[in-house]
Design a protein around this motif. Structure first.
Motif, mmCIF file in Angstrom:
data_model
loop_
_atom_site.group_PDB
_atom_site.id
_atom_site.type_symbol
_atom_site.label_atom_id
_atom_site.label_comp_id
_atom_site.label_asym_id
_atom_site.label_seq_id
_atom_site.Cartn_x
_atom_site.Cartn_y
_atom_site.Cartn_z
ATOM 1 N N GLN A 1 0.832 -1.200 0.000
ATOM 2 C CA GLN A 1 0.000 0.000 0.000
ATOM 3 C C GLN A 1 0.867 1.250 0.000
ATOM 4 O O GLN A 1 0.673 2.152 -0.811
ATOM 5 C CB GLN A 1 -0.939 0.004 1.213
ATOM 6 C CG GLN A 1 -2.083 -0.999 1.093
ATOM 7 C CD GLN A 1 -3.094 -0.853 2.208
ATOM 8 O OE1 GLN A 1 -2.733 -0.829 3.388
ATOM 9 N NE2 GLN A 1 -4.366 -0.752 1.855
ATOM 10 N N SER A 2 1.848 1.285 0.895
ATOM 11 C CA SER A 2 2.690 2.473 1.017
ATOM 12 C C SER A 2 3.956 2.407 0.183
ATOM 13 O O SER A 2 4.572 3.439 -0.114
ATOM 14 C CB SER A 2 3.082 2.677 2.481
ATOM 15 O OG SER A 2 3.937 1.614 2.922
ATOM 16 N N GLY A 3 4.373 1.196 -0.179
ATOM 17 C CA GLY A 3 5.645 1.025 -0.870
ATOM 18 C C GLY A 3 6.842 1.007 0.066
ATOM 19 O O GLY A 3 7.994 0.926 -0.393
ATOM 20 N N GLN A 4 6.605 1.067 1.365
ATOM 21 C CA GLN A 4 7.702 1.081 2.333
ATOM 22 C C GLN A 4 8.426 -0.263 2.363
ATOM 23 O O GLN A 4 7.799 -1.320 2.365
ATOM 24 C CB GLN A 4 7.177 1.400 3.729
ATOM 25 C CG GLN A 4 8.262 1.450 4.791
ATOM 26 C CD GLN A 4 7.706 1.724 6.182
ATOM 27 O OE1 GLN A 4 6.497 1.716 6.395
ATOM 28 N NE2 GLN A 4 8.594 1.963 7.148
ATOM 29 N N VAL A 5 9.748 -0.198 2.388
ATOM 30 C CA VAL A 5 10.598 -1.382 2.494
ATOM 31 C C VAL A 5 11.141 -1.463 3.916
ATOM 32 O O VAL A 5 11.741 -0.503 4.420
ATOM 33 C CB VAL A 5 11.754 -1.332 1.481
ATOM 34 C CG1 VAL A 5 12.704 -2.506 1.681
ATOM 35 C CG2 VAL A 5 11.218 -1.312 0.051
ATOM 36 N N LEU A 6 10.932 -2.596 4.573
ATOM 37 C CA LEU A 6 11.412 -2.807 5.934
ATOM 38 C C LEU A 6 12.448 -3.923 5.934
ATOM 39 O O LEU A 6 12.104 -5.099 5.816
ATOM 40 C CB LEU A 6 10.254 -3.171 6.865
ATOM 41 C CG LEU A 6 10.633 -3.505 8.319
ATOM 42 C CD1 LEU A 6 11.217 -2.279 9.014
ATOM 43 C CD2 LEU A 6 9.424 -4.041 9.082
ATOM 44 N N PRO A 7 13.736 -3.601 6.031
ATOM 45 C CA PRO A 7 14.778 -4.636 6.060
ATOM 46 C C PRO A 7 14.603 -5.564 7.254
ATOM 47 O O PRO A 7 14.217 -5.134 8.345
ATOM 48 C CB PRO A 7 16.078 -3.840 6.159
ATOM 49 C CG PRO A 7 15.729 -2.477 5.639
ATOM 50 C CD PRO A 7 14.303 -2.245 6.070
#
Length: 290
Positions: free
Chosen positions: A83-89
């Protein structure tokens, strides 16, 4: 058994399209363009395709809950919020191997994420398993281009590709522990000029493997015997998966990277997304359970 008329469904012109993944709940196809650092979301019903810039090369992806994917990038794994495109390593895995990058993978039916690497150096790539409890397991070493993988219908056999020697292996698989053992060659394509790339197992237990530089996808029976070849109008098919409401549409990603101008003229749709309507179905893609 199938119509051999494969159709171009998206003029994507990807550099290195790979790792198609069907979301049965949302009726969407996710796929990646590895070298353009993008995860795509394709809606077959509308023809719309959008993508997320993930900041680095991206290989295998798997469903990981509502509006979330797990993915392996150059040297680490991460979550992507669709939805947001956020990448969480999540975890760095091969930071000490600058000539490697992660290449293909998927989840098993127990919700564990399997992914492998490819290397510019001979036999320096590996296969890993990331479990929902956060533990990482080294499953195989000595690979060069770790590639397509899947499991048999009865979940007792694990299939895994190393493209460099043109081989698809079978292993004994223990679903409870997630262990693999007794590696043997199931499909030997060393006599061919092309290499096996990504693969998927259908609901009859047969293996569909995309052939890099082979202009085709080949279906093998569970014993590794070739059953049929489906022509693809581009030189470099990369991977395939089943999708659609009945899971009878075989989606095939392709690549344009490394082709000369003369090659491109023979393969003008290189990098596009293709679909073959079949009379056999696939299986729902398992999700990461973490």
């Amino acid at each position: 058994m199938t119509s051999t008329a494969i159709k171009n469904v998206l003029n994507s012109r990807a550099r290195l399209g790979e790792c198609p993944l069907w979301d049965a709940d949302r009726q969407l196809l996710y796929w990646v363009d590895i070298l353009n650092h993008r995860v795509h979301e394709f809606n077959p019903s509308t023809g719309n395709d959008r993508f997320f810039e993930v900041g680095d090369v991206v290989g295998p992806i798997a469903l990981a809950g509502e509006h979330r994917l797990i993915m392996a990038q150059r040297d680490h794994i991460a979550f992507l919020d669709t939805q947001s495109g956020q990448v969480l390593p999540i975890l760095v895995v091969e930071a000490d191997k600058p000539n490697n990058r992660f290449n293909d993978g998927k989840c098993d039916r127990q919700g564990r994420f399997w992914f492998n690497s490819m290397s510019e150096d001979e036999e320096q790539a590996a296969l890993y398993r990331y479990d929902p409890d956060g533990s990482l397991h080294l499953m195989e070493t000595g690979l060069t281009i770790g590639n397509g993988l899947d499991w048999s219908l009865d979940n007792t056999t694990f299939y895994h590709t190393d493209s460099k020697p043109h081989l698809i292996y079978a292993y004994d698989f223990d679903a409870n522990s997630g262990s693999i053992d007794n590696r043997r060659v199931l499909i030997d394509l060393s006599h061919e000029t092309f290499e096996p790339d990504g693969l998927v197992v259908d609901s009859e237990g047969c293996i569909w493997s995309a052939m890099w530089n082979g202009w085709c996808v080949i279906r093998f029976d569970p014993d590794g015997n070739e059953m049929m070849r489906v022509d693809v109008p581009v030189q470099r098919p990369t991977c395939c998966t089943f999708g659609g409401e009945e899971l009878t549409n075989l989606y095939v990603t392709t690549a344009s990277v490394g082709l000369s101008q003369q090659d491109i003229q023979k393969s003008v749709e290189a990098g596009d997304l293709f679909c073959l309507k079949t009379d056999v179905s696939g299986r729902p893609a398992p999700a990461f359970a973490g």
